[in-house]
Design a protein around this motif. Sequence first.
Motif, short mmCIF file in Angstrom:
data_model
loop_
_atom_site.label_atom_id
_atom_site.label_comp_id
_atom_site.label_asym_id
_atom_site.label_seq_id
_atom_site.Cartn_x
_atom_site.Cartn_y
_atom_site.Cartn_z
N ARG A 182 -5.66 16.40 -0.24
CA ARG A 182 -5.73 15.94 1.16
C ARG A 182 -5.29 17.06 2.10
NH1 ARG A 182 -5.65 10.34 3.87
NH2 ARG A 182 -5.07 10.88 6.00
N HIS A 203 -2.96 6.89 1.66
CA HIS A 203 -4.42 6.97 1.61
C HIS A 203 -5.09 6.50 2.90
CE1 HIS A 203 -4.77 8.22 -2.56
NE2 HIS A 203 -3.78 7.41 -2.82
N SER A 245 -9.72 -2.68 -0.76
CA SER A 245 -9.53 -1.47 -1.55
C SER A 245 -8.73 -1.84 -2.80
CB SER A 245 -8.81 -0.38 -0.76
OG SER A 245 -8.97 0.85 -1.43
N SER A 277 -14.29 8.81 13.24
CA SER A 277 -14.97 7.53 13.52
C SER A 277 -14.69 7.06 14.94
CB SER A 277 -14.50 6.48 12.52
OG SER A 277 -14.68 6.95 11.21
N HIS A 323 -2.78 14.04 -5.18
CA HIS A 323 -3.43 13.54 -3.97
C HIS A 323 -3.09 14.43 -2.79
CE1 HIS A 323 -3.13 10.90 -0.26
NE2 HIS A 323 -4.42 11.02 -0.47
N GLY A 347 -17.78 6.93 1.64
CA GLY A 347 -16.82 6.26 2.50
C GLY A 347 -17.01 6.57 3.98
N ARG A 364 -6.39 -1.46 -6.33
CA ARG A 364 -5.25 -0.73 -6.88
C ARG A 364 -5.04 -1.17 -8.33
NH1 ARG A 364 -6.15 1.48 -2.75
NH2 ARG A 364 -4.69 2.24 -1.16
N CYS A 376 -7.20 6.28 6.11
CA CYS A 376 -8.50 6.95 6.24
C CYS A 376 -8.39 8.35 6.84
CB CYS A 376 -9.43 6.11 7.10
SG CYS A 376 -11.04 6.87 7.35
N GLU A 436 0.83 -1.21 0.00
CA GLU A 436 0.00 0.00 0.00
C GLU A 436 0.87 1.26 0.00
OE1 GLU A 436 -4.15 1.77 1.60
OE2 GLU A 436 -3.21 0.19 2.81
N MET A 488 -9.06 10.01 -3.30
CA MET A 488 -8.70 8.62 -2.99
C MET A 488 -8.26 7.89 -4.25
SD MET A 488 -10.67 5.93 -0.52
CE MET A 488 -11.83 5.23 -1.64
C1 HEM Z 1 -15.55 2.87 10.74
C2 HEM Z 1 -15.45 3.83 9.88
C3 HEM Z 1 -14.50 3.89 8.71
C4 HEM Z 1 -13.68 2.93 8.18
C5 HEM Z 1 -13.50 1.48 8.64
C6 HEM Z 1 -12.95 3.54 7.08
C7 HEM Z 1 -11.98 2.87 6.32
C8 HEM Z 1 -11.22 3.49 5.32
C9 HEM Z 1 -10.16 2.82 4.59
C10 HEM Z 1 -9.77 1.35 4.74
C11 HEM Z 1 -9.61 3.74 3.74
C12 HEM Z 1 -8.39 3.54 2.83
C13 HEM Z 1 -8.73 3.15 1.51
C14 HEM Z 1 -7.49 2.92 0.66
O1 HEM Z 1 -6.40 2.70 1.13
O2 HEM Z 1 -7.71 2.94 -0.53
C15 HEM Z 1 -10.35 4.98 3.92
C16 HEM Z 1 -10.08 6.15 3.21
C17 HEM Z 1 -10.81 7.33 3.38
N1 HEM Z 1 -11.80 7.57 4.32
FE1 HEM Z 1 -12.50 6.25 5.68
N2 HEM Z 1 -13.34 4.86 6.93
C18 HEM Z 1 -14.28 5.12 7.91
C19 HEM Z 1 -14.93 6.31 8.14
C20 HEM Z 1 -14.71 7.49 7.42
C21 HEM Z 1 -15.38 8.75 7.66
C22 HEM Z 1 -16.42 8.99 8.77
C23 HEM Z 1 -14.91 9.65 6.74
C24 HEM Z 1 -15.25 11.11 6.53
C25 HEM Z 1 -15.79 11.91 7.38
C26 HEM Z 1 -13.94 8.93 5.92
C27 HEM Z 1 -13.24 9.51 4.87
C28 HEM Z 1 -12.25 8.86 4.15
C29 HEM Z 1 -11.50 9.49 3.06
C30 HEM Z 1 -11.68 10.92 2.55
C31 HEM Z 1 -10.60 8.53 2.59
C32 HEM Z 1 -9.57 8.71 1.46
C33 HEM Z 1 -8.29 9.26 2.04
C34 HEM Z 1 -7.23 9.51 0.98
O3 HEM Z 1 -7.33 8.97 -0.11
O4 HEM Z 1 -6.31 10.27 1.28
N3 HEM Z 1 -13.84 7.63 6.36
N4 HEM Z 1 -11.33 4.80 4.89
#
Ligand code: HEM
Length: 408
Positions: free
Chosen positions: A87, A339, A281, A347, A83, A231, A283, A341, A52, A76
Amino acid sequence: MSDAPVVDVDPAEFWDDPYPTLARMRAETPICHVPQFGATLLTRRDDIHTCEKNVAVFSSDQPGGLMNVLMGRNMMRADGDEHRRERFVYYPAISPRRVRAHWAAEFERLTGEVLDELEPAGAGDLVAGFATAVSGEAMKVMTGLVQVDHRDIDRWSQAMIDGVANYVGEPDVEARCVAAVAEIDAAIAERLDQLTTSGELDEDPSLLAAMVNAGMPLENVGANIRLTISGGQNEPRDAIAGAVWALLTHPEQLAMVQDGRATWLQAFEEYCRWISPIGMSPRRIATEHTFGGVTFEPEERVFLMFSAANRDEAHFDEPDRFDVTRDTTPSLTFGAGPHVCAGAAVSRNLVGQVALPRLFERVGDRLRLDTGDAAEPVRFGGWAFRGPLGLPVRWDDGPDPADGPQPK
Ligand code: HEM
């Protein structure tokens, strides 16, 4: 296609419960090609953690990917400077410091309001009545779309994640996703108009205002708001309801949280390790690469299986057991690398420090699964995204229907 060993998967069986198949893959073929998904899967925690971070090979930039095609290009699905630029603007609005300074109090307020409305009912589906409402109301204030109904947020989120996981290409699934995107765009335009007319745009704490005030092009703002809803709505929803189910079906674990031997935040982290709300996720392979004895071809699709990583025997003893005292530090619940979260702090606070403790404080002594004849058994579903489909519970004082007819 890579020269990884081929493993056939029954998509319906995998949707019902991916874990037995993932355990076999981890043990026998940790990197394997699954023809049914047209992808090569990584299932060991350390492999995923390493790859990753290698964005030069395992790229998030997927021009033809379902998310780009249906929801527009968001941060994302970008790599490198592009990116980082987005971000850099987005993250400060929901950073740990911002959660402490602003969102924590908002989450307390809206969770209290949801409980005030729910408590008199005495029984109901906790997914729809509590988890969806808390996650949706939080999503409204964070995105800035305060004028919409939380049920719309949930419907849009479900339509988009169904759309981006629609690898078999069902037309009605795609149509629902396209319609949701159009409705969100209309809500964004309406809200921006309200904020501009009222002169509140500069001071508004939302992600929408933060991105617009930083001069991000509206097309990118829209794509990142759609990403946030897709997400950030279902995952907290599934974590709230799933953790409640896990604690009610493991009373000894619930007792440890209620008597302070463990925290609600630990219960949240362990639940998300045990049943990962985001299990995968994707790639795109940007250049030929050999890793773990497998040679990957350019443009190939790879799935990083976070759900498999979170039950990796190399890092977790008895990984199939729910244990709130477990050290979950190695878990990839929120991904890893550039990337990782952006909503992890949100959360942890919303679910692990507000929703779970407030629910159990309010009805915990009476809260129980509704096992009456009319109640649906609790089913979980999904592998890319996973959670309970419903959670019928009771918190009324009355006898449990399962106890049979009461003496008159
Ligand atoms: C239990 C709750 C959550 C889980 C398990 C979770 C899990 C994840 C994971 C696994 C990724 C990475 C994906 C990757 O590597 O491609 C991710 C990215 C992201 N998540 Fe979450 N997420 C949660 C809640 C949230 C919430 C509440 C928000 C916004 C308010 C959020 C916004 C984002 C954003 C914007 C990304 C992309 C980050 C980037 O690309 O720089 N997530 N999430």
